[in-house]
Design an enzyme around this catalytic site. Structure first.
Site, PDB file in Angstrom:
ATOM      1  N   LYS A   1       7.213 -10.430  18.968  1.00 48.64           N
ATOM      2  CA  LYS A   1       6.280 -11.433  18.440  1.00 48.64           C
ATOM      3  C   LYS A   1       6.241 -11.375  16.908  1.00 48.64           C
ATOM      4  CE  LYS A   1       2.357  -8.269  18.872  1.00 48.64           C
ATOM      5  NZ  LYS A   1       0.987  -8.053  19.362  1.00 48.64           N
TER       6      LYS A   1
ATOM      7  N   ARG B   1       5.786  -1.907  26.975  1.00 45.56           N
ATOM      8  CA  ARG B   1       5.843  -2.964  25.974  1.00 45.56           C
ATOM      9  C   ARG B   1       6.102  -2.283  24.622  1.00 45.56           C
ATOM     10  NH1 ARG B   1       0.909  -3.819  28.796  1.00 45.56           N
ATOM     11  NH2 ARG B   1      -0.237  -3.280  26.904  1.00 45.56           N
TER      12      ARG B   1
ATOM     13  N   CYS C   1       2.181 -11.871  -9.588  1.00 48.10           N
ATOM     14  CA  CYS C   1       2.088 -13.330  -9.613  1.00 48.10           C
ATOM     15  C   CYS C   1       2.557 -13.903  -8.276  1.00 48.10           C
ATOM     16  CB  CYS C   1       2.942 -13.890 -10.746  1.00 48.10           C
ATOM     17  SG  CYS C   1       2.575 -13.197 -12.368  1.00 48.10           S
TER      18      CYS C   1
ATOM     19  N   HIS D   1      -4.477  -3.267  27.880  1.00 48.69           N
ATOM     20  CA  HIS D   1      -4.071  -2.807  26.548  1.00 48.69           C
ATOM     21  C   HIS D   1      -5.087  -1.784  26.062  1.00 48.69           C
ATOM     22  CE1 HIS D   1      -1.608  -3.425  22.924  1.00 48.69           C
ATOM     23  NE2 HIS D   1      -2.701  -3.179  22.245  1.00 48.69           N
TER      24      HIS D   1
ATOM     25  N   ASP E   1       5.228 -15.639  -7.666  1.00 45.96           N
ATOM     26  CA  ASP E   1       6.664 -15.586  -7.471  1.00 45.96           C
ATOM     27  C   ASP E   1       7.366 -14.473  -8.245  1.00 45.96           C
ATOM     28  OD1 ASP E   1       6.503 -18.288  -6.131  1.00 45.96           O
ATOM     29  OD2 ASP E   1       5.896 -18.828  -8.157  1.00 45.96           O
TER      30      ASP E   1
ATOM     31  N   ARG F   1     -10.713  -8.204  24.409  1.00 46.33           N
ATOM     32  CA  ARG F   1      -9.940  -9.328  23.887  1.00 46.33           C
ATOM     33  C   ARG F   1      -9.770 -10.405  24.955  1.00 46.33           C
ATOM     34  NH1 ARG F   1      -4.735  -7.530  20.486  1.00 46.33           N
ATOM     35  NH2 ARG F   1      -3.917  -6.974  22.552  1.00 46.33           N
TER      36      ARG F   1
END
Length: 375
Positions: free
Chosen positions: A41, A225, A316, A172, A318, A141
């Site tokens: 994921k 998993r 910054c 989980h 970039d 959850r």
């Protein structure tokens, strides 16, 4: 359209051999009857979903876990035919598409089953939808919380075999990566109480993420998993030692694009938060927070010519600036994550500096950064 910075010498490098190593280590430890599904994921935790999935399958993974349906569809579009489980809740309206693509879904409520059954019955697609029932044992959850709820859901699945294939049960653990196992054991007790309500268990019964498999191996069930450890990252950070060596797969490099001599008293970047106390060499690196290199990393460091160089002034959007030990040429390699000479910068070190976890740093690396793969 997604723009990737192919014409800028800044890139994420992914070592697929490291991913295979981590899977091989886990495969050697687990029960031979327990399958390993690679969790890919969030674009493979920032590493690249398709390339990681292909490497994982080559190393022995027999299935994949994703968070959203579109990730599963991307794997199918890439030609991957192994089982896929979507761990998040998907809208019932997509049930026919999910069934058609041979994808499994997590289900956590009776309402979802009722809605999906109506959609499937009205659709001409014939394959039954593969369902893994999620049990909320303490994560808070998604999932069924009581034995009665679970028993009713199982009965509903089995009552409509033309619509549903009861393929799995899972939960989980919230604290599997902590040395104090009190809450873990509470969840484990709840898990056992819940599955006792199911007279015949489905094909897949699974509780183990990376942390659970690493430090609570006896709980593995018949499927792991395998998530963050797949990428060579310790799920516990530095709190617990892994039972085998995890090899980090990701590095991040750039090059100096500008080098200048900064006079004493001159400042750098927005807000003039850094001022040179003496004459010094400053280098500019073409990466910033738009690439997922956090603004809060001001004061952290990169590696250039094997030496740690402090990031001076604010990062910054970039670009960022670093203080150099001496004059260096434009085009000199900059290592932001990885090894240069005898020194190393890890995702864990970056996460510690940012007071977060390495998952967040890795997943935050933007798609503007090209991924380059080695094997």
């Amino acid at each position: 359209m997604v723009v990737i910075g192919e014409h800028r010498h800044t890139q994420v490098k992914v070592d697929l051999q490291a991913i295979k190593h981590n899977i091989n280590e886990e495969m050697a430890r687990k029960d031979p009857l327990t399958e390993l599904w690679a969790v890919v994921k969030a674009n493979g935790y920032g590493h690249g979903i398709i390339q990681v999935a292909q490497a994982a399958q080559a190393a022995g993974a027999t299935g994949f876990c994703v968070a959203i349906l579109d990730e599963a569809l991307a794997l199918r579009a890439a030609g991957l035919t192994a089982p896929i489980l979507v761990l998040g809740i998907t809208e019932p309206e997509y049930a026919p598409l999910i069934a058609e693509k041979n994808i499994s879904v997590a289900v956590g409520s009776q309402v979802w089953l009722t809605q999906a059954a109506a959609v499937l019955a009205a659709n001409t697609v014939k394959p039954a939808l593969q369902v893994h029932l999620a049990l909320d044992t303490g994560m808070g959850r998604i999932g069924f919380q009581t034995p009665a709820e679970l028993a009713a859901a199982v009965a509903a699945l089995r009552a409509e075999p033309e619509c549903f294939d009861f393929a799995g049960l899972f939960t989980h653990f919230a604290t599997a990566d902590q040395s104090d196992d009190t809450y873990f054991n509470q969840q484990l007790t709840t898990w056992k109480q819940l599955i006792a309500a199911v007279d015949e268990l489905p094909r897949y019964v699974h509780v183990s993420n990376s942390a659970t498999s690493l430090w609570h191996q006896a709980c593995n069930g018949n499927m792991i998993r395998f998530g963050v450890a797949l990428y060579g990252l310790n799920p516990a950070g530095q709190a617990l030692s892994a039972p085998y060596t995890l090899q980090p797969a990701l590095s991040l490099t750039a090059e100096l694009t500008f080098v200048k001599k900064l006079a004493r008293g001159k400042s750098v970047s927005y807000g003039a938060t850094y001022t040179a106390s003496e004459s010094e060499w400053i280098g500019t690196v073409p990466i910033g927070y738009a690439d997922g290199y956090e603004r809060r990393l001001q004061g952290f460091h990169v590696l250039i010519d094997g030496q740690f160089c402090e990031i001076v002034g604010r990062v910054c959007m970039d670009q960022l600036m670093v203080r150099l030990p001496y004059q260096l040429a434009v085009g000199t390699k900059v290592t932001l994550i990885g090894t240069d000479g005898a020194n190393m910068i890890t995702l864990q070190a970056m996460a510690d500096y940012c007071q977060t976890i390495h998952y967040e740093i890795a997943c935050g690396l933007a798609t503007r950064l090209p991924r380059v793969y080695t094997d």
